[in-house]
Design a protein around this motif. Sequence first.
Motif, PDB file in Angstrom:
ATOM      1  N   ALA A  43       0.463  -0.817   0.168  1.00 42.69           N
ATOM      2  CA  ALA A  43       0.107   0.092   0.599  1.00 42.69           C
ATOM      3  C   ALA A  43       0.844   1.379  -0.075  1.00 42.69           C
ATOM      4  O   ALA A  43       1.924   1.272   0.319  1.00 42.69           O
ATOM      5  N   VAL A  44       0.755   2.283  -1.201  1.00 46.86           N
ATOM      6  CA  VAL A  44       1.183   3.365  -1.511  1.00 46.86           C
ATOM      7  C   VAL A  44       0.309   4.573  -0.307  1.00 46.86           C
ATOM      8  O   VAL A  44      -0.870   4.734  -0.482  1.00 46.86           O
ATOM      9  N   PHE A  45       0.758   5.567   0.638  1.00 44.50           N
ATOM     10  CA  PHE A  45       0.073   6.258   1.018  1.00 44.50           C
ATOM     11  C   PHE A  45       0.266   7.433   0.548  1.00 44.50           C
ATOM     12  O   PHE A  45       1.564   8.412   0.961  1.00 44.50           O
ATOM     13  N   HIS A  46      -0.326   8.171   0.540  1.00 40.84           N
ATOM     14  CA  HIS A  46      -0.997   9.640  -0.407  1.00 40.84           C
ATOM     15  C   HIS A  46      -1.498  10.408   0.529  1.00 40.84           C
ATOM     16  O   HIS A  46      -2.577  10.288   0.965  1.00 40.84           O
ATOM     17  N   TRP A  47      -0.969  11.498   1.452  1.00 41.76           N
ATOM     18  CA  TRP A  47      -1.144  11.957   2.343  1.00 41.76           C
ATOM     19  C   TRP A  47      -2.137  13.519   1.610  1.00 41.76           C
ATOM     20  O   TRP A  47      -2.291  14.306   0.987  1.00 41.76           O
ATOM     21  N   PRO A  48      -3.729  13.490   2.082  1.00 41.72           N
ATOM     22  CA  PRO A  48      -4.284  12.465   3.587  1.00 41.72           C
ATOM     23  C   PRO A  48      -4.639  11.981   3.393  1.00 41.72           C
ATOM     24  O   PRO A  48      -5.492  11.786   2.064  1.00 41.72           O
ATOM     25  N   ASP A  49      -4.917  11.018   3.616  1.00 43.46           N
ATOM     26  CA  ASP A  49      -5.404   8.853   3.674  1.00 43.46           C
ATOM     27  C   ASP A  49      -5.588   8.851   5.398  1.00 43.46           C
ATOM     28  O   ASP A  49      -5.229   7.742   5.836  1.00 43.46           O
ATOM     29  N   PRO A  50      -7.075   9.130   6.064  1.00 38.22           N
ATOM     30  CA  PRO A  50      -6.891   8.630   6.794  1.00 38.22           C
ATOM     31  C   PRO A  50      -7.673   7.052   7.667  1.00 38.22           C
ATOM     32  O   PRO A  50      -7.217   6.606   8.770  1.00 38.22           O
ATOM     33  N   MET A  51      -7.841   6.768   6.113  1.00 32.64           N
ATOM     34  CA  MET A  51      -7.793   5.457   6.453  1.00 32.64           C
ATOM     35  C   MET A  51      -6.831   4.042   6.703  1.00 32.64           C
ATOM     36  O   MET A  51      -6.051   3.919   8.085  1.00 32.64           O
ATOM     37  N   LEU A  52      -5.365   4.595   5.762  1.00 28.05           N
ATOM     38  CA  LEU A  52      -4.516   3.503   5.659  1.00 28.05           C
ATOM     39  C   LEU A  52      -3.458   4.743   6.966  1.00 28.05           C
ATOM     40  O   LEU A  52      -2.954   4.441   7.436  1.00 28.05           O
ATOM     41  N   ASP A  53      -3.957   5.798   7.348  1.00 29.33           N
ATOM     42  CA  ASP A  53      -2.907   6.716   8.190  1.00 29.33           C
ATOM     43  C   ASP A  53      -3.365   6.170   9.802  1.00 29.33           C
ATOM     44  O   ASP A  53      -2.349   5.850  10.129  1.00 29.33           O
ATOM     45  N   THR A  54      -4.994   6.138   9.848  1.00 34.12           N
ATOM     46  CA  THR A  54      -5.864   4.655  10.885  1.00 34.12           C
ATOM     47  C   THR A  54      -4.773   3.293  11.306  1.00 34.12           C
ATOM     48  O   THR A  54      -4.259   2.935  11.744  1.00 34.12           O
ATOM     49  N   LEU A  55      -4.512   2.747  10.056  1.00 32.54           N
ATOM     50  CA  LEU A  55      -4.938   2.112  10.105  1.00 32.54           C
ATOM     51  C   LEU A  55      -2.616   1.315  10.449  1.00 32.54           C
ATOM     52  O   LEU A  55      -2.693   0.398  10.865  1.00 32.54           O
ATOM     53  N   GLU A  56      -2.310   2.011   9.810  1.00 33.76           N
ATOM     54  CA  GLU A  56      -0.518   2.400  10.374  1.00 33.76           C
ATOM     55  C   GLU A  56      -0.367   2.327  11.188  1.00 33.76           C
ATOM     56  O   GLU A  56       0.778   1.554  11.758  1.00 33.76           O
ATOM     57  N   ASP A  57      -0.714   3.681  12.132  1.00 35.07           N
ATOM     58  CA  ASP A  57      -0.375   3.610  13.210  1.00 35.07           C
ATOM     59  C   ASP A  57      -1.335   2.473  14.590  1.00 35.07           C
ATOM     60  O   ASP A  57       0.318   2.064  15.268  1.00 35.07           O
ATOM     61  N   SER A  58      -2.013   1.736  13.862  1.00 30.87           N
ATOM     62  CA  SER A  58      -2.224   0.855  14.553  1.00 30.87           C
ATOM     63  C   SER A  58      -2.104  -0.141  14.540  1.00 30.87           C
ATOM     64  O   SER A  58      -2.099  -1.572  15.499  1.00 30.87           O
ATOM     65  N   LEU A  59      -1.016  -1.004  13.813  1.00 33.99           N
ATOM     66  CA  LEU A  59      -0.592  -2.065  13.199  1.00 33.99           C
ATOM     67  C   LEU A  59       1.216  -2.001  14.445  1.00 33.99           C
ATOM     68  O   LEU A  59       1.400  -2.868  14.448  1.00 33.99           O
ATOM     69  N   TYR A  60       1.577  -0.500  13.856  1.00 34.15           N
ATOM     70  CA  TYR A  60       2.735  -0.580  14.132  1.00 34.15           C
ATOM     71  C   TYR A  60       3.377   0.178  14.645  1.00 34.15           C
ATOM     72  O   TYR A  60       4.590   0.458  15.896  1.00 34.15           O
ATOM     73  N   VAL A  61       2.378   0.952  15.432  1.00 34.23           N
ATOM     74  CA  VAL A  61       2.914   1.893  16.615  1.00 34.23           C
ATOM     75  C   VAL A  61       2.047   2.082  17.965  1.00 34.23           C
ATOM     76  O   VAL A  61       0.923   1.363  17.933  1.00 34.23           O
ATOM     77  N   ASN A  62       2.620   1.513  18.981  1.00 34.84           N
ATOM     78  CA  ASN A  62       2.181   0.546  20.386  1.00 34.84           C
ATOM     79  C   ASN A  62       1.491   2.008  20.511  1.00 34.84           C
ATOM     80  O   ASN A  62       0.882   1.537  21.254  1.00 34.84           O
ATOM     81  N   HIS A  63       1.675   3.722  20.881  1.00 30.10           N
ATOM     82  CA  HIS A  63       0.668   3.811  21.840  1.00 30.10           C
ATOM     83  C   HIS A  63      -0.736   4.079  20.462  1.00 30.10           C
ATOM     84  O   HIS A  63      -1.498   4.713  21.677  1.00 30.10           O
ATOM     85  N   PHE A  64      -0.878   3.877  19.317  1.00 23.66           N
ATOM     86  CA  PHE A  64      -2.421   3.802  18.928  1.00 23.66           C
ATOM     87  C   PHE A  64      -2.838   2.735  19.154  1.00 23.66           C
ATOM     88  O   PHE A  64      -3.799   2.208  18.131  1.00 23.66           O
ATOM     89  N   SER A  65      -2.015   1.653  19.680  1.00 24.21           N
ATOM     90  CA  SER A  65      -2.430  -0.085  19.586  1.00 24.21           C
ATOM     91  C   SER A  65      -2.512  -0.807  20.203  1.00 24.21           C
ATOM     92  O   SER A  65      -2.027  -1.305  20.550  1.00 24.21           O
ATOM     93  N   PRO A  66      -2.864  -0.075  21.723  1.00 30.18           N
ATOM     94  CA  PRO A  66      -2.983  -0.451  23.069  1.00 30.18           C
ATOM     95  C   PRO A  66      -3.457  -2.047  22.975  1.00 30.18           C
ATOM     96  O   PRO A  66      -3.616  -2.785  23.523  1.00 30.18           O
TER      97      PRO A  66
END
Length: 522
Positions: free
Chosen positions: A19-42
């Motif tokens: 997947a290629v991220f073209h800003w802004p993309d709230p869906m990819l933004d949310t999913l990538e954070d939730s997958l890979y950043v602990n703060h966003f994926s409790p």
Amino acid sequence: MLRLTGVVLGLASMALGVAVFHWPDPMLDTLEDSLYVNHFSPASTFALNCTARDNSTIAAQWLRLAYHDMATHNATTGLGGMDGSIAFEYTRAQNIGPGMAESLIDFAVSPNQYVGMSDFIAMGAVNAVIGCGGGPVIPFRGGRKDATEAGPATVPEPQQDLASHIDSFKDQGFNETEMISLVACGHSFGGVRKVDFPLIVTEDVPTGIQTFASKIGFDNTVVTEYLSGSTENVLVVGSNVSTRSDLRIFSSDNNATMQRLASLDTFNQVCADLIGRMIDTVPSDVQLTEPIEPFDYKVTLDTMLFPQGGSLAFLTTLRIIENGKNQTVTLFWKERTGTFCPSEGCSISAFHVNTGVEASLLATLKGVQSFNQHSFNASIDLATSISHFWFEVGNNDGSAPIIVDNHGTNFTIDQDVLIFDPRRSSFTIAGEFMVVGVKTSSPVDVTAFVTTTGPIGGVNPIPMPSNTTISFTLDSAHPPADGYTFYTSDRLPNRYSSSTLHATIDGQAYSLWVPTLSALGV
């Protein structure tokens, strides 16, 4: 200068089909954070180390939830699949046990207007496999759409005969060999609770559950114990012959598939493929993204533009995967109208660098140990405003700087007429209230389409996102300033996850997506 024609895709940048991220993309933004950043994926941490719950593990509950959600799929009609309909089905007898509701609640705080419950159920399966026993990494695709009602009651049940099971899995899109393998993968951990299935677990079990394998965690012990004759899997050797569904399934090809799964490498490879296919089984009108890998460079959700003291405050953050280099980042921007910046653009250095932002387990398995966040607070000329921005990343080693510019299109600020003002908004124990500014003195109707999360209802609550519209009124506490008139919202609902502002100003419609105030650090 080394120009990156956009946001590069981490360690998978050399791979095809990501997947290629073209800003802004709230869906990819949310999913990538939730997958890979602990703060966003409790929620992803809940399954780590095979955390116990209800005499089972959270990981086993999550994997069961995902399969039961997918099991509504019909490969002939293209209906059903991973669509979150389990939120309307979890009280059915075939979904018995507290794990269903508890797992749904685990994910209920995460969806927003662009990402539904079904994506997080699928993500839970990915995290379950790696978090309990160190199973294989399963690629994650996003874009599932949540159902608004229950699907058919098509989950296979232990008392059914082999032909019924073969037909059920065929309807879901799996042949007989794949059925055997998927059941073995799914039963690599977990078990059958006596309190839920007293006709299956007929003996007294001190732990309250008869596990499928003697070892807790994702591996092929369920296979090797079956083949060696040492299994205590109640669906193989239970005293109730009619519910020995695993025995009927595993032996249906004279154990040929189980023999092949006796190799741990083969087991992991097959399970990664089949569980991946399971969570990617969606209604035929849903198009999933390519697999989402960690983004090397990412503009985060806290990008905001608002009037402050005779200028426009512009806040943004560039997140970079930690790579061991002593990097410095410069923000550049160009004006919207008139001339203010030099020909190369206005620029400013980061005012704060947050190093060592913790990566998730999934990220570490992909070679990403942490992230660095470079934050900027630019003062933008009020008259000329800002049209777009980009970044220059220097490695301070004599190499050419890297240009991060959203695939050559720059990061565009579409409009400055309808803005969210975080400094005037409030986020207190008394409640959350949004304040927005509009670039006109004429009366304006401002509304927000708000997505809320969490259980909805009474005795059997439906833990699915819901939407509501709230209104704004002229804000007497904040008089007009810097060309903007300010409006404040009604009190925002509890557990809201995002909102989209709407207003028609001087005959033109404007909209602006805003995550929660807490997500923005307000």
